[in-house]
Enzyme design. Structure first.
Site, PDB file in Angstrom:
ATOM      1  N   LEU A  14       0.999  -0.685   0.231  1.00 25.68           N
ATOM      2  CA  LEU A  14      -0.720   0.025   0.226  1.00 25.68           C
ATOM      3  C   LEU A  14       0.901   1.411   0.072  1.00 25.68           C
ATOM      4  O   LEU A  14       1.011   2.188   0.782  1.00 25.68           O
ATOM      5  CB  LEU A  14      -1.004   0.155   1.286  1.00 25.68           C
ATOM      6  CG  LEU A  14      -1.987  -0.764   1.287  1.00 25.68           C
ATOM      7  CD1 LEU A  14      -2.895  -0.751   2.481  1.00 25.68           C
ATOM      8  CD2 LEU A  14      -2.703  -1.601   0.063  1.00 25.68           C
ATOM      9  N   HIS A  15       1.209   1.330  -1.267  1.00 25.05           N
ATOM     10  CA  HIS A  15       2.362   2.594  -1.217  1.00 25.05           C
ATOM     11  C   HIS A  15       0.672   3.877  -1.352  1.00 25.05           C
ATOM     12  O   HIS A  15       0.176   3.895  -1.541  1.00 25.05           O
ATOM     13  CB  HIS A  15       2.837   2.639  -2.362  1.00 25.05           C
ATOM     14  CG  HIS A  15       2.746   1.903  -3.633  1.00 25.05           C
ATOM     15  ND1 HIS A  15       2.300   3.401  -4.634  1.00 25.05           N
ATOM     16  CD2 HIS A  15       2.481   1.038  -4.474  1.00 25.05           C
ATOM     17  CE1 HIS A  15       1.489   3.045  -5.729  1.00 25.05           C
ATOM     18  NE2 HIS A  15       1.508   1.563  -5.898  1.00 25.05           N
ATOM     19  N   LEU A  16       1.242   5.256  -1.605  1.00 29.38           N
ATOM     20  CA  LEU A  16       0.581   6.213  -2.149  1.00 29.38           C
ATOM     21  C   LEU A  16      -0.622   6.353  -2.413  1.00 29.38           C
ATOM     22  O   LEU A  16      -2.026   6.845  -2.490  1.00 29.38           O
ATOM     23  CB  LEU A  16       1.526   7.726  -2.203  1.00 29.38           C
ATOM     24  CG  LEU A  16       0.926   9.052  -2.395  1.00 29.38           C
ATOM     25  CD1 LEU A  16       0.720   9.263  -1.181  1.00 29.38           C
ATOM     26  CD2 LEU A  16       1.908   9.928  -2.791  1.00 29.38           C
ATOM     27  N   GLU A  89      -5.862  -0.895  -8.543  1.00 31.59           N
ATOM     28  CA  GLU A  89      -4.651  -1.370  -9.316  1.00 31.59           C
ATOM     29  C   GLU A  89      -3.920  -2.765  -9.391  1.00 31.59           C
ATOM     30  O   GLU A  89      -4.815  -3.930  -8.188  1.00 31.59           O
ATOM     31  CB  GLU A  89      -3.419  -1.727  -7.996  1.00 31.59           C
ATOM     32  CG  GLU A  89      -2.766   0.150  -7.566  1.00 31.59           C
ATOM     33  CD  GLU A  89      -1.607   0.383  -7.364  1.00 31.59           C
ATOM     34  OE1 GLU A  89      -0.972  -0.591  -6.720  1.00 31.59           O
ATOM     35  OE2 GLU A  89      -0.751   0.859  -8.022  1.00 31.59           O
TER      36      GLU A  89
END
Length: 93
Positions: A14-16, A89
């Site tokens: 869980l990146h930006l 995503e």
């Protein structure tokens, strides 16, 4: 109060971008939405991008969402479904 566990399947965790999607979704609900990582090592407020990013959630990590409030059941279903679907995503298999 309701809770449920889900495994993060996003290849890069869980990146930006997915953290933002999660927080924007969580903001739509009146209930408090908190999360804990596997074993309760870390966690925080799912409505805070900094809290989600600070938890350093990686591919394969188990999250437990805890919702409490007037729309807790709907909030829990929405955030769990969103994580299971990859938060916008493509998921790894």
């Amino acid at each position: 109060m309701v809770s449920r566990k889900v495994v993060v399947r996003n290849e890069t965790g869980l990146h930006l971008r997915p953290a933002g999607v999660l927080c924007n979704l969580a903001e739509q609900f009146q209930s408090s939405i908190r999360f804990q990582t596997g074993g309760g090592a870390s966690g925080g407020n799912a409505k805070s991008v900094l809290s989600v990013l600070g938890a350093c959630i990686r591919h394969g990590d188990e999250l437990e969402f805890i919702c409490e409030g007037a729309d807790e059941a709907e909030a829990l279903k929405a955030v769990v479904d969103a994580v299971e679907q990859g938060l916008g995503e493509e998921l790894s298999h």
